[in-house]
Scaffold this active site. Structure first.
Site, PDB file in Angstrom:
ATOM      1  CB  SER A 251      -0.972  -0.038   1.181  1.00  0.00           C
ATOM      2  OG  SER A 251      -2.006   0.907   1.026  1.00  0.00           O
ATOM      3  CG  HIS A 382      -5.154  -3.122   0.658  1.00  0.00           C
ATOM      4  ND1 HIS A 382      -4.365  -3.160  -0.461  1.00  0.00           N
ATOM      5  CD2 HIS A 382      -4.818  -1.974   1.310  1.00  0.00           C
ATOM      6  CE1 HIS A 382      -3.601  -2.089  -0.498  1.00  0.00           C
ATOM      7  NE2 HIS A 382      -3.843  -1.358   0.581  1.00  0.00           N
TER       8      HIS A 382
END
Length: 566
Positions: A251, A382
């Site tokens: 990320s 994620h």
């Protein structure tokens, strides 16, 4: 985009998203079939390609002596800039030219995108133990300190290679340690803090260079990793090896890992994960990718990018650089980009284009086996630890950090987010000479005679067809097959006369069909299928070749291509 895992808190990327699990068809497991890519260990542990091109440098930036003229005024370009073109308009022609071409690329990246990453400060000191690293920096009367924790691998004796994990989110640390590398857990927020305004940035980097520095957090985080490597170098190498360092993050920390690997040539292996906007995805592609985080949002969410990038959030075509050139800055060192195609916000399609375009630089340098891209994953969570990435992670650590492996580069692009490089480039990949050459004094007036090539492909599983007949053309096909699908790469070769256009016909096996193709126009998808040239690869000089490729379902074995001039 924020990442939270291992704490019971649901991972977030700032937008609602579909969390359904979808089985994705891979585009390819692609690897270059080029000579001179075998790695050996040279003196000081520096890995080199067989042609002598350094894979890992003993210095942070080996192009500091290269001329980097002011780029001047540039015109808007909706296509990706040519990574082989110098600032004076000429193109590089030898592998040895890449050192200074990278230096010019770095200048553009700092000037327009990330901000300046300063060279090593006047004083860097610290300690390395089995459990921690301390870093003390002094420069122009200012001082700063930070630390990182260390976990040694589960077996083996030192000194150990190590992977720096940014912010606790990156490649699976258990896999890293079991593969034989230590884990350095680095808190980038201690060096460049989030949640601060651009005119009052905080952290160790800004304590040294000023809170109003125009350099973004990604450069600050990269600077911190470089200082960790400085301390490892000074430690005597009894615990950790400075010449065998990797970096990873997911990320926002994937953005940081990407920039860190690009800017420090001592890093042997770079592994960004789900980096999203401001990470690996091409800036030019993000505005047209549905659901992707807008550039203005990425620029405004945190001061990740340099202040100068704010002028381009609405017009990325005006940038004289894009992220495929940041990918190229890593070349020829190890690079494994991992993406998540299930979350639109992460712009995986634009990221695949950056990887495909950057792979052209790797290919030209004879190092195509050193880059991998993987977005073919089933789980859309994620920053999850994914089973699909475990083997390539192990193989990359063995190859680039332990010097015990020889795996080829792999491209597995999800059909959900498959980019098409031919839509984004109007330049051709040159054949770079092994030795130094004298650059031209004026920009080239005609396009290179070497035709464009496709992204890296696996070695042929079927033998090539016979040599081209005089005045005609021939075609050979290489197939990479997996359960339920395949990728075919077709090489078109001109005979004794140049081609001004070509068409290749082949009959697909029963049940097979074409789902995607590149560098060619296609007629039909099953049975007898004809592929013909596109605008930029129809002209092929006598005896020269060009390539196109396609993805299919079913089996691709037994295809026999026939070529005809048009």
């Amino acid at each position: 985009m924020s990442a939270r895992k291992g704490t019971g808190v649901t991972a977030k990327v700032g937008r609602p998203r579909d969390r359904s699990v979808v089985v994705v068809l891979a585009v390819a497991a692609l690897a270059l079939t080029l000579a001179a890519t075998t790695l050996t260990v040279a003196e000081m542990g520096v890995a080199r390609a067989a042609d002598g091109l350094a894979v890992v440098s003993p210095v942070e930036d080996d192009g500091v002596d290269c001329p980097t003229p002011n780029p001047g005024t540039t015109s808007a370009n909706p296509r990706l800039p040519d990574p082989f073109r110098r600032l004076d308009g000429s193109r590089i022609s030898a592998k040895s030219d890449w050192r200074c071409q990278r230096a010019q690329t770095k200048q553009l990246a700092q000037r327009y995108v990330y901000g300046e990453k300063p060279a090593k400060p006047q004083t860097v000191s610290g300690t390395v133990s089995n459990t921690s690293i301390t870093v003390n920096v002094a420069h122009n009367g200012r001082t700063a300190s930070f630390s990182a924790s260390v976990q040694l691998p589960s077996g083996g004796s030192g000194p150990h290679p190590a992977v720096v994990v940014l912010g606790g989110f990156g490649a699976d640390t258990a896999t890293i340690r079991s593969a034989g590398a230590a884990v350095i857990s680095y808190d980038p927020l201690a060096v460049g803090r989030e949640g601060t305004p651009r005119n009052n940035k905080q952290g160790a980097f800004y304590s040294i260079y000023g809170s109003s520095s125009s350099s973004g957090l990604l450069v600050a985080w990269a600077w911190g990793v470089s200082r960790i490597i400085d301390v490892i170098e000074q430690s005597g190498g009894n615990i950790l090896r400075a010449d065998a360092t990797g970096v990873t993050g997911c990320s926002r920390y994937g953005k940081g890992a990407f920039v860190t690997g690009a800017f420090d040539q001592r890093i042997a292996l770079t592994m960004p994960i789900e980096s999203g906007s401001a990470g690996s995805p091409i800036f030019r592609g993000i505005p047209g990718e549905s659901g992707a985080q807008p550039l203005s949002s990425a620029y405004g969410e945190q001061p990740w990018l340099g202040d100068a990038f704010g002028s381009y959030t609405g017009n990325p075509a005006n940038l004289p650089i894009d992220t495929h050139q940041t990918v190229a800055m890593v070349a020829p060192r190890g690079l494994l980009i991992m993406d998540n195609p299930h979350i639109d916000w992460l712009a995986a399609r634009s990221s695949s284009v950056a990887a495909l375009a950057g792979a052209e630089v790797y290919r030209a340098l004879g190092a195509g086996d050193n880059i991998s891209y993987w977005s073919d994953v089933q789980d859309g969570t994620h920053c999850a630890s994914r089973s699909e990435w475990r083997v390539p992670l192990q193989q990359n650590i063995q190859k680039f950090l332990l010097n015990t492996g020889s795996s080829t580069g792999v491209f597995r692009i999800s059909s959900r987010k498959a980019g098409n490089l031919s839509e984004w480039r109007d330049w051709q990949t040159p054949t770079l000479a092994d030795g130094p050459t004298t650059p031209p004094t004026t920009p080239p007036t005609t396009p290179p005679t070497t035709p464009p090539t496709t992204p890296p492909t696996t070695p042929p599983t079927t033998p090539p067809t016979t040599p081209p007949a005089s005045g005609a053309c021939s075609a050979s096909v290489s197939v990479n097959q997996w359960t339920g699908g395949f990728v075919a790469t077709v090489r078109v070769t001109a005979g004794s006369a140049a081609l001004n256009g070509w068409a290749v016909t082949m009959t697909l096996p029963s049940g097979a069909s074409v789902t995607n193709s590149w560098n060619a126009q296609r007629s039909g998808s099953s049975g007898a299928v004809t592929f013909s040239n596109v605008s930029y690869n129809g002209s092929v000089a006598a005896g020269q070749s060009t390539e196109f490729g396609f993805q299919g379902t079913g089996t691709g074995s037994g295809m026999t291509p026939t070529c005809a001039a048009r």
